[in-house]
Motif scaffolding. Structure first.
Motif, PDB file in Angstrom:
ATOM      1  N   HIS A   1     -71.093  21.651  37.684  1.00 20.58           N
ATOM      2  CA  HIS A   1     -70.751  22.565  38.773  1.00 20.58           C
ATOM      3  C   HIS A   1     -70.872  21.879  40.133  1.00 20.58           C
ATOM      4  N   GLU A   2     -71.812  20.927  40.223  1.00 20.07           N
ATOM      5  CA  GLU A   2     -72.052  20.257  41.501  1.00 20.07           C
ATOM      6  C   GLU A   2     -71.092  19.100  41.770  1.00 20.07           C
TER       7      GLU A   2
ATOM      8  N   ALA B   1     -75.202  22.545  35.308  1.00 21.00           N
ATOM      9  CA  ALA B   1     -75.418  22.561  36.753  1.00 21.00           C
ATOM     10  C   ALA B   1     -74.831  21.317  37.418  1.00 21.00           C
ATOM     11  N   GLN B   2     -74.980  20.173  36.769  1.00 15.99           N
ATOM     12  CA  GLN B   2     -74.448  18.936  37.328  1.00 15.99           C
ATOM     13  C   GLN B   2     -72.928  18.955  37.401  1.00 15.99           C
TER      14      GLN B   2
ATOM     15  N   GLU C   1     -68.587  19.737  44.496  1.00 16.93           N
ATOM     16  CA  GLU C   1     -69.094  20.248  45.768  1.00 16.93           C
ATOM     17  C   GLU C   1     -68.711  19.343  46.936  1.00 16.93           C
ATOM     18  N   ARG C   2     -68.687  18.037  46.708  1.00 15.67           N
ATOM     19  CA  ARG C   2     -68.390  17.123  47.818  1.00 15.67           C
ATOM     20  C   ARG C   2     -66.941  17.191  48.264  1.00 15.67           C
TER      21      ARG C   2
ATOM     22  N   SER D   1     -71.073  26.708  48.210  1.00 16.39           N
ATOM     23  CA  SER D   1     -72.290  27.016  47.482  1.00 16.39           C
ATOM     24  C   SER D   1     -72.022  28.049  46.405  1.00 16.39           C
ATOM     25  N   GLN D   2     -72.782  27.939  45.288  1.00 13.95           N
ATOM     26  CA  GLN D   2     -72.674  28.940  44.245  1.00 13.95           C
ATOM     27  C   GLN D   2     -73.112  30.308  44.746  1.00 13.95           C
TER      28      GLN D   2
END
Length: 208
Positions: A155-156, A152-153, A159-160, A2-3
């Motif tokens: 950065h995400e 933001a996208q 994440e997976r 998480s950020q």
């Protein structure tokens, strides 16, 4: 990760501590390994133990790493933030802007050289690995909200894959280490936007 687990700073002194190629390599190694001694870092980077020890102490002083639990006589280091680091420009602070620009320039140069070397030196991809490499640029018109959403996208996107560097059990069969390098920015800010009130300052993000 998480950020919320990131180190976030606009402090030019802390940011400037990252403006050295060996320190960036050390952080990358610790992000991958979770923790490592100066000797292990030296073996991975091809540097001397003394040089790694010096740069590790600089990173620790800046708060980016900390001592991990001792293993007998071994004294490993670990990142202080599992979610990486985010350095932003403090509006109205030229020193903060200069420090971020210095680290950004170094980071981009490293990534450009990495991609160039990969393209020049790698053999043809084996069966099943076609279409897994791209170098893409794009230009488009977008509002501040749309660019903020795009940042933001991006950065995400990774994440997976979080945790796979440190925990081999999370890696699917056939997984290989991979890289993502992306930038998002308008060509210029509107003339009516005051630098002192801008909340869309650029940042650098490192994740593992």
């Amino acid at each position: 990760m998480s950020q919320d687990d990131q180190i976030r700073t606009t402090d030019p002194e802390r940011i400037r501590a990252l403006a050295h190629p060996v320190r960036l390599e050390l952080l990358e190694a610790l992000d991958d390994l979770g923790e490592a001694t100066a000797t292990q870092c030296a073996e991975r980077l091809g540097e001397t133990v003394a040089n790694c020890s010096f740069h590790l102490r600089v990173l620790a002083k800046a708060g980016f790493i900390e001592p991990a639990a001792a293993r007998g006589r071994e004294k490993p280091w670990r990142p202080t933030s599992p979610g990486g680091r985010q350095m932003s420009i403090e509006p109205g602070n030229p020193a903060s802007r200069h420090a971020v620009a210095e680290v950004a320039s170094l980071s981009m140069t490293r990534e450009v050289e990495r991609v160039r070397a990969f393209i020049q030196e790698q053999p043809d991809p084996p069966a099943g690995w076609e279409d897994t490499v791209t170098v893409t640029t794009s230009s488009f018109w977008a509002t501040a909200d749309e660019l903020r959403e795009l940042v933001a996208q991006i950065h995400e996107v990774t994440e997976r894959f979080a945790g796979r560097s440190r925990d081999a059990a999370l890696r699917p069969e056939g997984a290989r280490p991979a890289r993502l390098f992306a930038t998002v920015n308008p060509d210029s800010f509107p003339e009516t936007t005051s630098a002192a009130s801008s909340t869309d300052a650029p940042d650098l993000k490192a994740t593992s």
